[in-house]
Design a protein around this motif. Structure first.
Motif, PDB file in Angstrom:
ATOM      1  N   VAL A   1       0.852  -1.184   0.000  1.00  0.00           N
ATOM      2  CA  VAL A   1       0.000   0.000   0.000  1.00  0.00           C
ATOM      3  C   VAL A   1       0.889   1.235   0.000  1.00  0.00           C
ATOM      4  N   GLN A   2       0.592   2.162  -0.900  1.00  0.00           N
ATOM      5  CA  GLN A   2       1.346   3.417  -0.969  1.00  0.00           C
ATOM      6  C   GLN A   2       0.379   4.581  -0.773  1.00  0.00           C
ATOM      7  N   LEU A   3       0.855   5.572  -0.041  1.00  0.00           N
ATOM      8  CA  LEU A   3       0.083   6.774   0.204  1.00  0.00           C
ATOM      9  C   LEU A   3       0.871   7.972  -0.299  1.00  0.00           C
TER      10      LEU A   3
ATOM     11  N   ALA B   1      -4.463   6.735  -1.901  1.00  0.00           N
ATOM     12  CA  ALA B   1      -3.888   5.437  -1.566  1.00  0.00           C
ATOM     13  C   ALA B   1      -3.956   4.520  -2.778  1.00  0.00           C
ATOM     14  N   SER B   2      -2.915   3.737  -2.955  1.00  0.00           N
ATOM     15  CA  SER B   2      -2.881   2.787  -4.064  1.00  0.00           C
ATOM     16  C   SER B   2      -2.241   1.490  -3.602  1.00  0.00           C
ATOM     17  N   GLY B   3      -2.386   0.467  -4.420  1.00  0.00           N
ATOM     18  CA  GLY B   3      -1.810  -0.833  -4.072  1.00  0.00           C
ATOM     19  C   GLY B   3      -2.903  -1.833  -3.727  1.00  0.00           C
ATOM     20  N   SER B   4      -2.532  -2.782  -2.890  1.00  0.00           N
ATOM     21  CA  SER B   4      -3.455  -3.855  -2.514  1.00  0.00           C
ATOM     22  C   SER B   4      -4.366  -3.392  -1.383  1.00  0.00           C
ATOM     23  N   ILE B   5      -5.424  -2.711  -1.763  1.00  0.00           N
ATOM     24  CA  ILE B   5      -6.373  -2.173  -0.786  1.00  0.00           C
ATOM     25  C   ILE B   5      -7.667  -2.942  -0.902  1.00  0.00           C
TER      26      ILE B   5
ATOM     27  N   ILE C   1     -10.759  -0.751   3.893  1.00  0.00           N
ATOM     28  CA  ILE C   1     -10.170   0.313   4.710  1.00  0.00           C
ATOM     29  C   ILE C   1     -10.974   0.488   5.990  1.00  0.00           C
TER      30      ILE C   1
ATOM     31  N   ASN D   1     -10.021   5.997  -3.155  1.00  0.00           N
ATOM     32  CA  ASN D   1      -9.255   5.717  -1.930  1.00  0.00           C
ATOM     33  C   ASN D   1      -8.512   6.977  -1.487  1.00  0.00           C
TER      34      ASN D   1
ATOM     35  N   MET E   1      -5.845  -0.610   7.871  1.00  0.00           N
ATOM     36  CA  MET E   1      -6.482  -1.727   7.196  1.00  0.00           C
ATOM     37  C   MET E   1      -6.081  -3.012   7.899  1.00  0.00           C
TER      38      MET E   1
ATOM     39  N   TYR F   1      -0.664   2.298   7.711  1.00  0.00           N
ATOM     40  CA  TYR F   1       0.164   2.649   6.554  1.00  0.00           C
ATOM     41  C   TYR F   1       0.314   4.170   6.547  1.00  0.00           C
TER      42      TYR F   1
END
Length: 114
Positions: A1-3, A23-27, A30, A75, A98, A103
């Motif tokens: 997960v990147q913010l 937020a991106s990635g494996s979400i 939340i 997100n 999460m 994160y």
């Protein structure tokens, strides 16, 4: 997960800024998103948060001045900051919770000064 947070900068006392965070990635699910801040020589502290159901929570020192909102489709979480004071100067961090894990983004600097 990147913010990724952005929107910080230099503003005069009484001014406004809007912080954004995506937020991106494996979400998957939340629990909450929010904003924290850390001023020089101080501990990181909660500014505002919004949980999955939409309820919001604010630190006493920003109530009535800051507003947190979100865009579920992106997100994203946002912080509208009005009536800024010099004591609001800090690095502001985006947070995502999460499955009980926090994160963090890298932070964006907000400087309130004349």
């Amino acid at each position: 997960v990147q913010l990724q947070a952005y929107g910080g900068g230099l503003v005069q006392p009484g001014g406004s800024l809007r912080l954004s965070c995506a937020a991106s990635g494996s979400i998957f699910s939340i629990d909450a998103m929010g904003w924290y801040r850390q001023a020089p020589g101080k501990q990181r502290e909660l500014v505002a948060s919004i949980v999955s159901g939409g309820s919001t929570n604010y630190a006493l020192f920003v109530k009535g001045r800051f507003t947190i909102s979100r865009d579920i489709t992106k997100n994203g979480v946002y912080l509208q900051m009005n009536s800024l004071k010099p004591e609001d100067t800090a690095v502001y961090y985006c947070n995502l919770k999460m499955y009980g894990i926090d994160y963090w983004g890298e932070g964006t600097l907000v400087t309130v000064s004349s």
